[in-house]
Design a protein around this motif. Structure first.
Motif, PDB file in Angstrom:
ATOM      1  N   UNK A 100       0.828  -1.208   0.000  1.00 28.50           N
ATOM      2  CA  UNK A 100       0.000   0.000   0.000  1.00 28.50           C
ATOM      3  C   UNK A 100       0.868   1.266   0.000  1.00 28.50           C
ATOM      4  N   UNK A 101       1.962   1.248   0.784  1.00 25.92           N
ATOM      5  CA  UNK A 101       2.750   2.477   0.839  1.00 25.92           C
ATOM      6  C   UNK A 101       3.469   2.713  -0.494  1.00 25.92           C
ATOM      7  N   UNK A 111      -0.253  11.709 -10.162  1.00 25.70           N
ATOM      8  CA  UNK A 111      -1.669  11.685  -9.752  1.00 25.70           C
ATOM      9  C   UNK A 111      -2.629  11.498 -10.921  1.00 25.70           C
ATOM     10  N   UNK A 112      -2.219  11.877 -12.129  1.00 22.27           N
ATOM     11  CA  UNK A 112      -3.147  11.775 -13.250  1.00 22.27           C
ATOM     12  C   UNK A 112      -3.323  10.367 -13.780  1.00 22.27           C
ATOM     13  N   UNK A 113      -2.425   9.466 -13.419  1.00 19.04           N
ATOM     14  CA  UNK A 113      -2.418   8.119 -13.994  1.00 19.04           C
ATOM     15  C   UNK A 113      -3.352   7.208 -13.207  1.00 19.04           C
ATOM     16  N   UNK A 114      -4.540   6.885 -13.792  1.00 19.67           N
ATOM     17  CA  UNK A 114      -5.510   6.060 -13.057  1.00 19.67           C
ATOM     18  C   UNK A 114      -5.438   4.590 -13.454  1.00 19.67           C
ATOM     19  N   UNK A 115      -4.518   4.236 -14.350  1.00 13.28           N
ATOM     20  CA  UNK A 115      -4.441   2.836 -14.801  1.00 13.28           C
ATOM     21  C   UNK A 115      -3.989   1.931 -13.650  1.00 13.28           C
ATOM     22  N   UNK A 116      -4.476   0.676 -13.613  1.00 12.13           N
ATOM     23  CA  UNK A 116      -3.997  -0.235 -12.562  1.00 12.13           C
ATOM     24  C   UNK A 116      -2.477  -0.420 -12.659  1.00 12.13           C
ATOM     25  N   UNK A 117      -1.812  -0.573 -11.516  1.00 18.20           N
ATOM     26  CA  UNK A 117      -0.353  -0.649 -11.491  1.00 18.20           C
ATOM     27  C   UNK A 117       0.100  -2.089 -11.715  1.00 18.20           C
ATOM     28  N   UNK A 118       1.034  -2.323 -12.623  1.00 18.37           N
ATOM     29  CA  UNK A 118       1.558  -3.695 -12.818  1.00 18.37           C
ATOM     30  C   UNK A 118       2.122  -4.246 -11.510  1.00 18.37           C
ATOM     31  N   UNK A 119       1.821  -5.507 -11.243  1.00 12.89           N
ATOM     32  CA  UNK A 119       2.081  -6.077  -9.913  1.00 12.89           C
ATOM     33  C   UNK A 119       3.570  -6.073  -9.557  1.00 12.89           C
ATOM     34  N   UNK A 120       4.456  -6.207 -10.550  1.00 10.87           N
ATOM     35  CA  UNK A 120       5.881  -6.298 -10.184  1.00 10.87           C
ATOM     36  C   UNK A 120       6.413  -4.969  -9.654  1.00 10.87           C
ATOM     37  N   UNK A 121       5.675  -3.890  -9.907  1.00 11.12           N
ATOM     38  CA  UNK A 121       6.130  -2.574  -9.451  1.00 11.12           C
ATOM     39  C   UNK A 121       5.798  -2.325  -7.978  1.00 11.12           C
ATOM     40  N   UNK A 122       4.922  -3.147  -7.404  1.00 10.81           N
ATOM     41  CA  UNK A 122       4.520  -2.912  -6.009  1.00 10.81           C
ATOM     42  C   UNK A 122       4.946  -4.050  -5.082  1.00 10.81           C
TER      43      UNK A 122
ATOM     44  N   UNK B 339      -6.907  -3.380  -4.660  1.00 14.42           N
ATOM     45  CA  UNK B 339      -5.971  -2.291  -4.400  1.00 14.42           C
ATOM     46  C   UNK B 339      -5.534  -1.565  -5.673  1.00 14.42           C
ATOM     47  N   UNK B 340      -6.169  -1.870  -6.798  1.00 14.56           N
ATOM     48  CA  UNK B 340      -5.793  -1.204  -8.037  1.00 14.56           C
ATOM     49  C   UNK B 340      -4.489  -1.712  -8.615  1.00 14.56           C
TER      50      UNK B 340
END
Lengths: 191, 593
Positions: A100-101, A111-122, B339-340
């Motif tokens: 989450x962090x 802030x403008x990017x609403x696309x879902x984040x690719x999982x490897x980046x988180x 969680x998006x």
């Protein structure tokens, strides 16, 4: 009986010499002759100074750079003297906190990017030193980097393509983008 | 798709290697004699080995034990004394006594459990002369024991089963060293390091800011009023690039089903496994020799169909588990969907549960490795099993608990499988009234006793060990994840000790006096309390006469036998562990959604 023990001790010594000394020395000799750069850690230089290894990731933050995977090494991320994964189980609250962090940081930077984040980046890599992200993870950040540097997004995308390694024989492994090389290439472009 | 190809290529490469190894063990010319023959002769002379001399099973077992004991002793000394020895570029001090004990047994028993981080603990000399060396020798000892058992089936009315020194030496010289040499050079070509230079410090282009616990003058963390550590800001602009003779060790750790990594995170480290091609090579290496040995067995007993039957059995158990593991991991983490986060696989990303995995390996490359490394008693990892989904992580654990007979360790896997084959013909004999025979040898009371002893020892070690750990303070102190996942960590560790696998749910902190000691003891018994009954069976079989196959003989190369054998392995392996698996991964999966 005593002959057996003598054979045991002698063969341990002889094979230590053969498999433990001669064999690694032979491999080192041939490797240093054939692949000197790779055998010594694939060091990348910038203006003559060693700035990293092509295979070991580094920490990048700020809007102007592409970010890599999360790194769980201690005491600081991408500490290559002490490789480590997070070892958090899939339902561990600590895992959700870390993810989450990271999401918050990524969203705050763009802030403008609403696309879902690719999982490897988180998520954290296994080694804490993963040099790569997926092409999807690089493309997700392309808009932010382009804006921060005042460059055309198409130029950034071309740079990502240049630094992408495909699958082996088109089948094995996964396509990946080397973050350090990509960010160094960014710095070479003006601005 | 990747998975199917992996299995296909494995089969194609195992065949010629299997036939080559049969020639090595039968002492017929194998192609490399011109070069390696004189070396072999020299070694026999130096060690006082008389190659023509044969041993009975007790002498053979004694030789294995004395040889291993000498290995443990040397490795212990090397670790304790590394501070005073050369090739210690990072000036590491002596390894602690309990950790040295654990590591010595771990490597000699072909387990290669690691309670240490290679790049922060072991000098180049320890890695090379101590650990690499045992990677070779524990593998060749396992293969020698297998060959002795095969001779038991092959010979009749004989008192001897071969010469341990010859089997061990020929394995090392003709099989392991040439293969490893080839492999390590291929790995260096991909970027695996192989160097005796000092660790290299590089200057980063960006400064890394981080927080670290504040230390007082004595080096103890400072705590605030509520007892939590006070953090202070720190920064670094440097990175230390570790080096060492890694490729030469990684080649044999993969080929010899050892699994002890050069670096802390094993083959997840980019310097151990840098590219998709190196991952492909290292993955194949895990199963190459165990698969080929099935065919060596077929060739040596004079009936290739027997070898193929065992290979097919192993394949039929492993393939579905590999697919299941891959599917579970590709499914991702259900908590993430709200969680998006994008977890779907596409041409641009692997997707799935990427926590504890490397991008270049993705999901498939990690799942194939995880199941192959635990099927074989390799135990090296290229992803962190602790962060797998419950079902994904259960597959590797189950494969270990099946007794390391689905491919298994080099040598040890196949002799374990032959023990199961013996139990199977016996059970079949009781069920349908056939004479229990395997490969023309009558299976009687003594063989059954020994087979049961070998199988039960390992099962008992896992359960007693886990029970002690979860009911003592010293044991539970090492657990890092809450709930059933924490229990899985402990169960996995003891399965790994007793079955000599060496992989881990790495969150468990194993470098404590408790885990070092109990782990060392369990690894020792898990290895040698199986080797002794196996050699006893070999001796007893060698003495028997061949019985020609009659009407009452159950053929052991048919699909029927394969199915029956899988059944026995499942009942002994899977069912014994169902209750404990229910407390760990299964409970976790149920709580998961």
């Amino acid at each position: 009986m005593s002959r057996m023990i003598r054979s045991a001790l002698m063969s341990v010594l002889v094979f230590t010499l053969l498999a433990g000394v001669v064999y690694p020395l032979a491999v080192t000799g041939i490797a240093q002759a054939l692949f000197p750069a790779r055998a010594n850690g694939g060091i990348i230089r910038k203006g003559g100074v060693a700035v990293g290894s092509a295979l070991i990731g580094q920490q990048f933050d700020g809007a102007k750079y592409f970010w890599g995977r999360l790194s769980a090494t201690t005491p600081y991320p991408y500490n290559s003297a002490s490789s480590s994964g997070s070892n958090l189980g899939p339902d561990n609250p600590e895992l959700f906190k870390a993810v989450q962090s990271r999401i918050n940081a990524l969203r705050a930077a763009d802030p403008g990017n609403r696309k879902p984040i690719p999982v490897d980046l988180v998520t954290s890599s296994a080694s804490g030193l993963d040099p790569d992200i997926s092409p999807a993870a690089a493309l997700w950040q392309a808009g932010r980097v382009a804006r921060a540097r005042g460059l055309d997004e198409a130029e950034i995308r071309a740079l990502i393509r240049e630094n992408t390694r495909g699958r082996f024989f088109g089948i094995f492994g996964e396509p990946s983008v080397n973050v350090l090389k990509l960010d160094l290439a960014l710095d070479k472009l003006k601005k | 798709m990747q998975i199917v190809l992996y299995f296909g290529i494995l089969g194609v490469l195992a065949w010629p290697l299997g036939l080559y190894m049969a020639r090595v063990y039968e002492g017929v010319p194998c192609g490399l004699d011109g070069v390696l023959g004189p070396l072999e002769g020299l070694i026999y002379k130096l060690c006082g080995i008389r190659p023509e001399e044969e041993m009975d099973w007790k002498q053979y077992a004694f030789a294995v034990l004395v040889f291993s004991a000498a290995g443990v002793f040397l490795l212990y000394l090397l670790q304790r004394a590394q501070g005073m020895l050369p090739l210690n570029t990072q000036k590491f001090g002596a390894v602690s006594p309990d950790l040295s004990f654990n590591t010595a047994i771990s490597f000699v028993s072909n387990t290669d459990w690691q309670n240490y981080g290679g790049e922060s603990t072991m000098s180049y000399l320890t890695q090379m002369a101590g650990l690499s060396f045992q990677n070779f020798l524990s593998a060749s000892a396992g293969m020698a024991v297998l060959v002795a058992l095969i001779r038991g089936f092959k010979r009749h009315s004989a008192n001897t089963i071969g010469n341990f020194w010859v089997d061990m030496s020929r394995t090392t010289i003709y099989i392991l060293i040439p293969l490893s040499l080839l492999y390590s050079l291929l790995l260096v070509s991909q970027g695996v390091v192989q160097s005796f230079d000092k660790y290299r410090t590089v200057t980063l282009t960006r400064t890394v800011n981080y927080e670290t616990p504040k230390l007082d003058a004595n080096g103890n963390p400072v705590k605030d009023a509520s007892g939590s550590p006070v953090m202070e800001r720190a920064q670094t602009k440097q990175q230390t690039i570790p080096l060492g003779p890694a490729a030469s060790q990684i080649a044999i750790k993969q080929l010899g089903t050892n699994g002890g990594g050069f670096f802390n995170v094993n083959s997840a480290h980019p310097f151990e496994d840098p590219t998709p091609f190196s991952n492909f090579l290292e993955c194949l290496a895990i199963l190459l020799i165990p698969a080929a040995l099935c065919l060596t067995f077929g060739k040596m007993v004079g009936d290739m169909r027997q070898g193929w039957a065992l290979l097919v059995t192993m394949f039929l158990v492993l393939a579905p588990l590999t697919f299941l593991c891959s599917k579970a991991e590709q499914g991702g983490n259900p908590h993430f969907s709200s969680m998006g986060i994008d977890q779907a696989a596409s041409a641009l990303q692997p997707g799935g549960n990427m926590e504890g995995k490397e991008v270049r390996n993705g999901i498939t490359g990690s799942a194939v490795w995880a199941t192959w490394t635990t099927a074989a008693s390799n135990g090296s990892v290229n992803s962190m099993h602790d962060s797998f989904t419950p079902i994904g992580g259960m597959m590797p654990m189950l494969l270990i608990q099946l007794g390391e007979v689905i491919f298994g360790g080099v040598g040890s896997g196949l002799y374990g499988m032959l023990i199961f084959a013996i139990i199977t013909v016996f059970v079949a004999g009781l069920m349908v009234g056939r004479t229990p025979e395997y490969l023309g040898k009558k299976i009687e009371m003594f063989e059954m006793k020994m087979a049961a002893f070998a199988v039960l020892t390992v099962n008992a070690l896992i359960k007693v060990g886990t029970a002690i750990a979860v009911s003592t303070k010293a044991g539970t102190a090492g657990i890092s994840n809450p709930g059933p996942h924490g229990f899985s960590e402990v169960l996995y560790a003891f399965s790994s000790f007793a079955d000599n696998n060496g992989s881990a749910f790495a969150g468990l902190n194993g470098d404590t006096v408790f885990y070092n000691t109990i782990g060392g003891i369990i690894m020792f018994f898990g290895r040698f309390w199986v080797i002794i009954p196996v050699l006893a069976i070999a001796g007893s079989l060698a003495r028997k006469k061949h019985v020609p196959a009659g009407l009452g003989t159950l053929p052991t190369h048919t699909p029927l036998f394969v199915v029956f054998l899988i059944g026995v392995i499942m009942i002994v392996g899977a069912l014994t562990f169902m209750p404990s698996l229910a407390l760990g991964p299964i409970a976790e999966q149920l709580m998961y959604h």
